[in-house]
Design an enzyme around this catalytic site. Sequence first.
Site, PDB file in Angstrom:
ATOM      1  N   HIS A  60       0.818  -1.212   0.000  1.00 12.35           N
ATOM      2  CA  HIS A  60       0.000   0.000   0.000  1.00 12.35           C
ATOM      3  C   HIS A  60       0.852   1.263   0.000  1.00 12.35           C
ATOM      4  O   HIS A  60       0.354   2.351   0.281  1.00 12.35           O
ATOM      5  CB  HIS A  60      -0.920   0.013   1.220  1.00 12.35           C
ATOM      6  CG  HIS A  60      -1.757  -1.200   1.360  1.00 12.35           C
ATOM      7  ND1 HIS A  60      -2.640  -1.610   0.389  1.00 12.35           N
ATOM      8  CD2 HIS A  60      -1.833  -2.123   2.359  1.00 12.35           C
ATOM      9  CE1 HIS A  60      -3.237  -2.727   0.776  1.00 12.35           C
ATOM     10  NE2 HIS A  60      -2.759  -3.055   1.966  1.00 12.35           N
ATOM     11  N   HIS A 222      -7.512  -4.619  -0.902  1.00  9.92           N
ATOM     12  CA  HIS A 222      -6.949  -5.953  -1.085  1.00  9.92           C
ATOM     13  C   HIS A 222      -7.756  -6.750  -2.113  1.00  9.92           C
ATOM     14  O   HIS A 222      -7.569  -7.960  -2.244  1.00  9.92           O
ATOM     15  CB  HIS A 222      -6.937  -6.730   0.239  1.00  9.92           C
ATOM     16  CG  HIS A 222      -6.336  -5.976   1.369  1.00  9.92           C
ATOM     17  ND1 HIS A 222      -7.099  -5.358   2.345  1.00  9.92           N
ATOM     18  CD2 HIS A 222      -5.046  -5.716   1.675  1.00  9.92           C
ATOM     19  CE1 HIS A 222      -6.292  -4.766   3.206  1.00  9.92           C
ATOM     20  NE2 HIS A 222      -5.048  -4.956   2.825  1.00  9.92           N
TER      21      HIS A 222
END
Length: 334
Positions: A60, A222
Amino acid sequence: MKTKKLINAGADAVDEMLQGVLAAHPRHLYAVGDMPRAIIARNGPRKGKVGLVIGGGSGHEPTFLGFVGKGLADAAAIGNVFASPPPDPIIACAKAVDGGAGVLFMYGNYAGDVMNFDMAAEMLALDEIEVRTVLTTDDVASAPADQKDRRRGVAGNVFIFKAAGAACDLLYSFDDVERAARHANARTYTMGVALSPCSLPQTLRPNFLIGEGEMEIGMGIHGEPGVAREPLRPADAVSDELMDSILREMKADRGDRVAVLVNSLGSTPMMELYIMMRRVKSRLDDAGLVIHTSLVGNYCTSLEMAGASITVMHLDDELRRLIDHPCDCAMFVR
């Protein structure tokens, strides 16, 4: 069909990335000697200050390690790609930043993170280090408004961590740091759209499927399912759909101020983000809301996923001061 990545081996990608981050940012960051996934701010922790530890899975970037520095987070515990860090680096982070005033854990509301950070907090209590936790839950799409405690933490982390880190840096008491962090989270709203999948370094294969002419509204970072899969539409229509959800829930009054983030999920270029920002400003102008600060770019990504998210923090006087407070991090300076 396999994807292409500039890596050596999938299993080594996270540790080699961290070695590169430390090589690139020695002024800001160091790792605990025997715990290379415990990343600490050189100029953040100090006596009498509440320590702020953030963390979560890799993939991320610049969330989480990019927000470690003076005026923001004091440390970040780093997990494998899209996986929670285990308790050991979390404990190492907390001990490294403990200034005697308590340690606040902040991270997105995901089951694995909750389990491991809670386990770390229990073990730290045995060493008489007081730990409290504030989960980020800004993802409007992930649960109804009456179940906000079930929501995921996504790109709104940027503003929420920023406010909490400023409160720590300003030497708020532990009670007031926790209060400010919860207040920041409660007034932050994010909606995202995914256009294409990402692929994990270990598999080099897409982690979900989406049709050539489709988009998914509200997909998680995700690859968690969103609220609707729809035909791909022009940027203004997509931005409107995201903003409709945010404005409907935010319930701001005309004249109120906001902080805005238009965030790439990984591969969406700046051109497209600024096209969206143009529409976001138009919608906020129509609602009579004033943009106090704005960010556009890669702030909370999902590897190379194509797509974007919009975050709006509904500011008040305290949050405006905290967002404006200077910080100096490896990948984020205010």
